[in-house]
Scaffold this active site. Structure first.
Site, mmCIF file in Angstrom:
data_model
loop_
_atom_site.group_PDB
_atom_site.id
_atom_site.type_symbol
_atom_site.label_atom_id
_atom_site.label_comp_id
_atom_site.label_asym_id
_atom_site.label_seq_id
_atom_site.Cartn_x
_atom_site.Cartn_y
_atom_site.Cartn_z
ATOM 1 N N GLY A 31 0.811 -1.221 0.000
ATOM 2 C CA GLY A 31 0.000 0.000 0.000
ATOM 3 C C GLY A 31 0.837 1.261 0.000
ATOM 4 O O GLY A 31 2.014 1.230 -0.342
ATOM 5 N N ALA A 32 0.183 2.397 0.387
ATOM 6 C CA ALA A 32 0.802 3.729 0.245
ATOM 7 C C ALA A 32 1.319 3.849 -1.190
ATOM 8 O O ALA A 32 2.503 4.109 -1.440
ATOM 9 C CB ALA A 32 1.899 3.954 1.274
ATOM 10 N N HIS A 34 2.189 4.580 -5.100
ATOM 11 C CA HIS A 34 2.727 5.706 -5.868
ATOM 12 C C HIS A 34 2.834 5.258 -7.326
ATOM 13 O O HIS A 34 2.472 4.118 -7.666
ATOM 14 C CB HIS A 34 4.083 6.141 -5.297
ATOM 15 C CG HIS A 34 5.045 5.016 -5.093
ATOM 16 N ND1 HIS A 34 5.591 4.303 -6.139
ATOM 17 C CD2 HIS A 34 5.537 4.444 -3.957
ATOM 18 C CE1 HIS A 34 6.392 3.372 -5.666
ATOM 19 N NE2 HIS A 34 6.368 3.418 -4.339
ATOM 20 N N HIS A 37 4.281 1.751 -8.158
ATOM 21 C CA HIS A 37 3.333 0.628 -8.048
ATOM 22 C C HIS A 37 2.392 0.619 -9.265
ATOM 23 O O HIS A 37 2.079 -0.438 -9.805
ATOM 24 C CB HIS A 37 2.462 0.772 -6.797
ATOM 25 C CG HIS A 37 3.194 0.695 -5.495
ATOM 26 N ND1 HIS A 37 3.326 1.755 -4.650
ATOM 27 C CD2 HIS A 37 3.808 -0.355 -4.876
ATOM 28 C CE1 HIS A 37 3.989 1.384 -3.557
ATOM 29 N NE2 HIS A 37 4.301 0.110 -3.670
ATOM 30 N N GLN A 61 8.116 -9.203 7.643
ATOM 31 C CA GLN A 61 9.292 -8.787 6.868
ATOM 32 C C GLN A 61 9.943 -7.525 7.428
ATOM 33 O O GLN A 61 10.925 -7.038 6.886
ATOM 34 C CB GLN A 61 8.949 -8.619 5.390
ATOM 35 C CG GLN A 61 8.110 -7.406 5.042
ATOM 36 C CD GLN A 61 7.702 -7.435 3.583
ATOM 37 O OE1 GLN A 61 6.907 -8.277 3.160
ATOM 38 N NE2 GLN A 61 8.250 -6.531 2.785
ATOM 39 N N GLY A 147 8.955 -5.114 -8.783
ATOM 40 C CA GLY A 147 9.810 -4.020 -9.231
ATOM 41 C C GLY A 147 11.288 -4.351 -9.072
ATOM 42 O O GLY A 147 11.701 -4.998 -8.105
ATOM 43 N N SER A 186 7.315 4.167 -0.941
ATOM 44 C CA SER A 186 6.284 4.595 0.010
ATOM 45 C C SER A 186 6.908 5.351 1.173
ATOM 46 O O SER A 186 6.269 6.180 1.799
ATOM 47 C CB SER A 186 5.534 3.377 0.552
ATOM 48 O OG SER A 186 4.979 2.648 -0.513
ATOM 49 N N ARG A 187 8.179 5.055 1.468
ATOM 50 C CA ARG A 187 8.840 5.704 2.611
ATOM 51 C C ARG A 187 9.298 7.126 2.299
ATOM 52 O O ARG A 187 9.664 7.851 3.225
ATOM 53 C CB ARG A 187 10.040 4.873 3.074
ATOM 54 C CG ARG A 187 9.670 3.549 3.741
ATOM 55 C CD ARG A 187 10.917 2.831 4.232
ATOM 56 N NE ARG A 187 10.621 1.599 4.948
ATOM 57 C CZ ARG A 187 10.475 0.403 4.379
ATOM 58 N NH1 ARG A 187 10.577 0.283 3.066
ATOM 59 N NH2 ARG A 187 10.206 -0.668 5.113
HETATM 60 P P1 AMP Z 1 6.059 -2.395 -1.724
HETATM 61 O O1 AMP Z 1 4.680 -1.819 -1.575
HETATM 62 O O2 AMP Z 1 7.137 -1.434 -1.327
HETATM 63 O O3 AMP Z 1 6.196 -3.746 -1.091
HETATM 64 O O4 AMP Z 1 6.273 -2.613 -3.285
HETATM 65 C C1 AMP Z 1 5.388 -3.406 -4.020
HETATM 66 C C2 AMP Z 1 6.009 -3.674 -5.367
HETATM 67 O O5 AMP Z 1 6.227 -2.439 -6.053
HETATM 68 C C3 AMP Z 1 7.386 -4.353 -5.267
HETATM 69 O O6 AMP Z 1 7.493 -5.328 -6.287
HETATM 70 C C4 AMP Z 1 8.344 -3.214 -5.498
HETATM 71 O O7 AMP Z 1 9.583 -3.613 -6.032
HETATM 72 C C5 AMP Z 1 7.569 -2.371 -6.492
HETATM 73 N N1 AMP Z 1 8.047 -0.985 -6.467
HETATM 74 C C6 AMP Z 1 8.121 -0.171 -5.398
HETATM 75 N N2 AMP Z 1 8.668 1.000 -5.750
HETATM 76 C C7 AMP Z 1 8.961 0.919 -7.065
HETATM 77 C C8 AMP Z 1 9.565 1.811 -8.013
HETATM 78 N N3 AMP Z 1 9.993 3.011 -7.675
HETATM 79 N N4 AMP Z 1 9.690 1.387 -9.281
HETATM 80 C C9 AMP Z 1 9.281 0.126 -9.649
HETATM 81 N N5 AMP Z 1 8.708 -0.749 -8.799
HETATM 82 C C10 AMP Z 1 8.556 -0.358 -7.532
#
Ligand code: AMP
Length: 277
Positions: A31-32, A34, A37, A61, A147, A186-187
């Site tokens: 979530g959060a 951008h 995602h 995690q 990602g 997200s951070r």
């Molecule tokens: P997260 O919500 O941080 O667990 O990310 C969910 C998915 O989005 C993961 O596969 C991340 O690698 C991908 N992701 C997060 N930020 C980016 C970004 N800036 N560019 C591409 N993929 C991203």
């Protein structure tokens, strides 16, 4: 767009969809959301009849309780963004739904979960593998989108799928960046102004490392980048490795393909990034 909170319900809904001959793409997130995602979501929408996005801040995690507590949560905004991006189904389970018991699987990924992120975030990849395994078992997607920003995670998930979910194709997606080069995360909203102002330098240093490939030895590039970044941030690691085996690259002629990976603290916020060299 349908929203589910329970495994049983979403599993039966998606099974019917697949029985009717549709393909299913899946994008696991915390979530959060951008634009990074959303690129994954748009790609899945293009390549599949149905796209399911999971939103779950996975406690197992996080190796740091404060990081978990402060993790941004923007559920209504996320749902609006997903609906606009053409997502068909959202899965938003409670913690108790995903962790009925506190038993955790322990998986061995060899060197991959012990170095870099694995070294600095003990238990992190076991938590990632546990939740991705649970999500794949419930959603049973044809393709799952991850990602390249989380490059080591992408490698872990690829290994997990090869071992336990052979029918799921893992699709790597390129890093999406802010206009100053900062990798979207997200951070990033948690960054204090002074760190946000300088955060574009992380990507500048990665690009500099790439530009020095055949000019300086890898060892010198590593020490110069660390020195530069440590002026503004606190570097945990900056490494150049062979992406196939994660062995450290000392000499570029030993590896035709390499990747530079960085993790650092910008104040209290931990950021990661990487670049193919
Ligand atoms: P997260 O919500 O941080 O667990 O990310 C969910 C998915 O989005 C993961 O596969 C991340 O690698 C991908 N992701 C997060 N930020 C980016 C970004 N800036 N560019 C591409 N993929 C991203």
């Amino acid at each position: 767009m349908r929203i589910f909170k329970e495994k049983k319900e979403i599993n039966s809904f998606l099974s019917d969809i697949k029985k009717a001959g549709n393909t299913l793409g899946c994008v696991p997130t915390m979530g959060a959301l951008h634009s990074g995602h959303l690129e994954l979501v748009k790609r899945s929408v293009c390549e599949n009849n149905f796209t399911v996005v999971s939103i779950f801040v996975n406690p197992t995690q996080f190796n740091n309780k404060e990081d978990l507590d402060r993790y941004p949560r923007t559920l209504q905004k996320d749902i609006d963004m997903l609906s606009a991006a053409g997502c068909s189904v959202v899965f938003v389970p409670e913690i108790s739904e995903m962790y009925e018991t506190d038993t955790l699987l322990h998986m061995d990924f060899g060197v991959l979960d012990k170095i870099l992120e694995g070294e600095f975030r003990p238990g992190h990849f076991n938590g990632v593998a546990t939740i991705v395994d649970k999500l794949f078992s419930v959603l049973i997607p044809d393709k799952a989108y991850f990602g390249e920003k989380d490059f080591q995670q992408l490698c872990i998930v690829t290994k997990l799928a090869e071992a336990l979910h052979k029918t799921v194709e893992i699709v790597p997606c390129p890093i999406v960046r802010e206009s100053d080069g900062l990798a979207m995360s997200s951070r990033n909203v948690l960054l204090e102004d002074q760190y946000r102002k300088n955060a574009g330098n992380i990507y500048n240093q990665l690009k500099w490392a790439k530009s020095m490939k055949n000019i300086l030895p890898a060892i010198e590039i590593k020490s110069k980048v660390k020195e530069e970044l440590n002026k503004q941030f606190r570097v945990e690691y900056f490494e150049i490795v062979n992406p196939k085996n994660f062995l450290s690259v000392e000499n570029f002629t030993d590896s035709d393909d390499s990747i530079a990976l960085v993790a650092l603290f910008a104040g209290k916020v931990r950021l990661i990034d990487n670049i193919r060299i």
